[in-house]
Design a protein around this motif. Structure first.
Motif, PDB file in Angstrom:
ATOM      1  N   ALA A  89      22.837 -11.115 -17.231  1.00  0.00           N
ATOM      2  CA  ALA A  89      21.637 -11.279 -16.800  1.00  0.00           C
ATOM      3  C   ALA A  89      21.042 -10.280 -16.644  1.00  0.00           C
ATOM      4  O   ALA A  89      21.665  -8.839 -16.484  1.00  0.00           O
ATOM      5  CB  ALA A  89      22.249 -12.018 -15.356  1.00  0.00           C
ATOM      6  N   VAL A  90      19.536 -10.181 -16.617  1.00  0.00           N
ATOM      7  CA  VAL A  90      19.107  -9.174 -16.508  1.00  0.00           C
ATOM      8  C   VAL A  90      18.940  -8.587 -15.593  1.00  0.00           C
ATOM      9  O   VAL A  90      18.710  -7.185 -15.307  1.00  0.00           O
ATOM     10  CB  VAL A  90      17.085  -9.509 -16.266  1.00  0.00           C
ATOM     11  N   SER A  91      19.137  -9.088 -14.205  1.00  0.00           N
ATOM     12  CA  SER A  91      19.009  -7.712 -13.408  1.00  0.00           C
ATOM     13  C   SER A  91      19.861  -7.031 -12.836  1.00  0.00           C
ATOM     14  O   SER A  91      19.924  -5.634 -12.384  1.00  0.00           O
ATOM     15  CB  SER A  91      19.865  -9.205 -12.041  1.00  0.00           C
ATOM     16  N   ARG A  92      21.057  -7.425 -13.780  1.00  0.00           N
ATOM     17  CA  ARG A  92      22.708  -6.042 -14.304  1.00  0.00           C
ATOM     18  C   ARG A  92      21.790  -4.338 -14.204  1.00  0.00           C
ATOM     19  O   ARG A  92      22.298  -3.584 -13.894  1.00  0.00           O
ATOM     20  CB  ARG A  92      23.053  -6.899 -15.195  1.00  0.00           C
ATOM     21  N   PHE A  93      20.732  -4.683 -15.209  1.00  0.00           N
ATOM     22  CA  PHE A  93      19.973  -3.685 -15.565  1.00  0.00           C
ATOM     23  C   PHE A  93      18.770  -2.855 -15.049  1.00  0.00           C
ATOM     24  O   PHE A  93      17.891  -1.923 -15.627  1.00  0.00           O
ATOM     25  CB  PHE A  93      19.886  -3.326 -17.319  1.00  0.00           C
ATOM     26  N   TYR A  94      19.008  -2.669 -14.076  1.00  0.00           N
ATOM     27  CA  TYR A  94      17.899  -2.791 -12.895  1.00  0.00           C
ATOM     28  C   TYR A  94      18.422  -2.297 -10.902  1.00  0.00           C
ATOM     29  O   TYR A  94      19.411  -3.324 -10.629  1.00  0.00           O
ATOM     30  CB  TYR A  94      16.563  -3.745 -12.250  1.00  0.00           C
ATOM     31  N   GLU A  95      18.026  -1.192 -10.633  1.00  0.00           N
ATOM     32  CA  GLU A  95      18.344  -1.247  -9.161  1.00  0.00           C
ATOM     33  C   GLU A  95      17.619  -1.382  -8.426  1.00  0.00           C
ATOM     34  O   GLU A  95      18.074  -2.313  -7.146  1.00  0.00           O
ATOM     35  CB  GLU A  95      18.517   0.629  -9.373  1.00  0.00           C
ATOM     36  N   ASP A  96      16.543  -1.805  -8.728  1.00  0.00           N
ATOM     37  CA  ASP A  96      15.327  -2.334  -7.999  1.00  0.00           C
ATOM     38  C   ASP A  96      14.893  -3.934  -8.372  1.00  0.00           C
ATOM     39  O   ASP A  96      14.256  -3.356 -10.086  1.00  0.00           O
ATOM     40  CB  ASP A  96      14.187  -1.552  -7.241  1.00  0.00           C
ATOM     41  N   PHE A  97      15.385  -5.115  -8.633  1.00  0.00           N
ATOM     42  CA  PHE A  97      14.770  -5.845  -9.069  1.00  0.00           C
ATOM     43  C   PHE A  97      14.634  -7.529  -8.391  1.00  0.00           C
ATOM     44  O   PHE A  97      14.742  -8.578  -7.927  1.00  0.00           O
ATOM     45  CB  PHE A  97      16.170  -6.666 -10.270  1.00  0.00           C
ATOM     46  N   HIS A  98      13.326  -6.688  -7.495  1.00  0.00           N
ATOM     47  CA  HIS A  98      13.097  -7.844  -5.942  1.00  0.00           C
ATOM     48  C   HIS A  98      12.363  -8.657  -6.976  1.00  0.00           C
ATOM     49  O   HIS A  98      11.872  -8.788  -7.958  1.00  0.00           O
ATOM     50  CB  HIS A  98      12.451  -7.039  -5.180  1.00  0.00           C
ATOM     51  N   MET A 118      26.839   3.332 -23.915  1.00  0.00           N
ATOM     52  CA  MET A 118      26.783   3.500 -22.565  1.00  0.00           C
ATOM     53  C   MET A 118      24.814   2.777 -21.816  1.00  0.00           C
ATOM     54  O   MET A 118      23.500   2.929 -22.511  1.00  0.00           O
ATOM     55  CB  MET A 118      26.359   4.256 -21.249  1.00  0.00           C
ATOM     56  N   ASP A 119      25.104   1.600 -21.531  1.00  0.00           N
ATOM     57  CA  ASP A 119      23.877   0.259 -20.926  1.00  0.00           C
ATOM     58  C   ASP A 119      22.991   1.204 -20.018  1.00  0.00           C
ATOM     59  O   ASP A 119      23.235   2.311 -18.813  1.00  0.00           O
ATOM     60  CB  ASP A 119      24.080  -0.706 -20.562  1.00  0.00           C
ATOM     61  N   THR A 120      21.855   1.830 -20.301  1.00  0.00           N
ATOM     62  CA  THR A 120      20.761   1.767 -19.568  1.00  0.00           C
ATOM     63  C   THR A 120      20.440   1.449 -18.047  1.00  0.00           C
ATOM     64  O   THR A 120      20.128   0.232 -18.517  1.00  0.00           O
ATOM     65  CB  THR A 120      19.900   2.444 -20.378  1.00  0.00           C
ATOM     66  N   THR A 121      20.562   1.942 -17.247  1.00  0.00           N
ATOM     67  CA  THR A 121      20.056   1.155 -15.285  1.00  0.00           C
ATOM     68  C   THR A 121      18.604   1.867 -15.637  1.00  0.00           C
ATOM     69  O   THR A 121      18.701   3.044 -14.950  1.00  0.00           O
ATOM     70  CB  THR A 121      21.008   1.015 -14.322  1.00  0.00           C
ATOM     71  N   TYR A 122      17.815   0.784 -14.737  1.00  0.00           N
ATOM     72  CA  TYR A 122      16.434   1.468 -14.341  1.00  0.00           C
ATOM     73  C   TYR A 122      16.327   1.399 -13.419  1.00  0.00           C
ATOM     74  O   TYR A 122      16.778   0.411 -12.525  1.00  0.00           O
ATOM     75  CB  TYR A 122      15.268   0.563 -15.595  1.00  0.00           C
ATOM     76  N   ARG A 123      15.350   2.364 -13.030  1.00  0.00           N
ATOM     77  CA  ARG A 123      14.758   2.008 -11.068  1.00  0.00           C
ATOM     78  C   ARG A 123      14.249   1.419 -10.665  1.00  0.00           C
ATOM     79  O   ARG A 123      14.972   0.205  -9.385  1.00  0.00           O
ATOM     80  CB  ARG A 123      14.413   3.757 -11.679  1.00  0.00           C
ATOM     81  N   PRO A 149      12.257  -4.181 -21.691  1.00  0.00           N
ATOM     82  CA  PRO A 149      13.254  -3.148 -21.301  1.00  0.00           C
ATOM     83  C   PRO A 149      15.052  -3.911 -22.025  1.00  0.00           C
ATOM     84  O   PRO A 149      15.771  -2.476 -22.503  1.00  0.00           O
ATOM     85  CB  PRO A 149      13.265  -3.003 -20.058  1.00  0.00           C
ATOM     86  N   VAL A 150      14.702  -4.953 -22.409  1.00  0.00           N
ATOM     87  CA  VAL A 150      16.559  -5.329 -22.492  1.00  0.00           C
ATOM     88  C   VAL A 150      16.566  -6.800 -22.249  1.00  0.00           C
ATOM     89  O   VAL A 150      15.731  -7.859 -22.026  1.00  0.00           O
ATOM     90  CB  VAL A 150      17.572  -5.137 -20.586  1.00  0.00           C
TER      91      VAL A 150
END
Length: 211
Positions: free
Chosen positions: A187-196, A1-6, A159-160
């Motif tokens: 997209a890279v943003s899929r793997f982050y909760e906070d991608f500001h 399963m893909d990891t989502t970084y905080r 990281p991804v």
């Protein structure tokens, strides 16, 4: 399963665990790609006990299709060109793109390097860090710039990344560290909760240790 970084800092901490062979070495410099790679790189540098610096690279996009790069410019007037593509372009068009990107690169260099010496990598291991690899074009350009700055070994750490970008970059860098390479990358943003969007102020804070 893909990891989502905080957030990018957490991603950098996870990434640093994959780079533990470089921890404590005196010949390593961690280089954050502006701007989103810098918070990731700050966490990596902290865990490795290595100096943090910033690598400002501007892609040179085709005039008609800016997202496709024919090269890049780096600090101190360094230029890395894909000759197969650049040779097919009108020299005046090339010069115009180079001029425009150099202006922005110099602006960022002034902003980020205020009070800091020019970047030198002579004989060092350069660890280029970004928050993710989509096409990998910027990272590939950064590898070329790092070599021109004297790096004896260039490691790219993200990281991804998209599997295709990872494969291409593996032909350019000495080593690519990328814990996640999902087939359905998106997209890279899929793997982050906070991608500001990282600001210039955040980059300067990370480099000065005030963040």
């Amino acid at each position: 399963m893909d990891t989502t970084y905080r957030n990018r800092a957490e991603a950098g901490t996870v990434l640093a665990d994959r780079l533990d062979s470089l921890a404590g070495r005196s010949d390593v410099t961690v280089l954050g790609l502006v701007r989103g790679g810098v918070p990731v790189a700050a966490a990596v540098a902290d865990r490795l006990g290595a100096p943090l610096d910033v690598l400002v690279v501007r892609k040179l996009g085709l005039p008609a299709v800016p997202e496709l790069a024919f090269g890049a410019v780096g600090p101190g007037g360094l230029r890395v060109l894909n000759e197969e593509i650049a040779d097919r372009l009108d020299p005046d068009e090339v010069d115009e793109v180079v001029r425009a990107e150099t202006v922005e690169l110099e602006r960022r260099e002034r902003r980020y390097r205020e009070g800091r010496p020019p970047l030198r990598l002579d004989g060092r291991i350069g660890v280029i860090v970004d928050d993710g690899l989509a096409t990998g074009a910027t990272a590939r350009a950064a590898v070329g710039v790092a070599r021109q700055l004297g790096a004896r070994r260039v490691v790219v750490a993200v990281p991804v990344g998209a599997p295709e970008a990872y494969a291409l970059l593996s032909q350019t860098a000495d080593e690519v560290v990328c814990p996640q390479r999902p087939a359905d990358f998106g997209a890279v943003s899929r793997f982050y909760e906070d991608f500001h969007e990282v600001s210039d102020a955040e980059v300067v804070a990370a480099l000065t240790g005030s963040g």
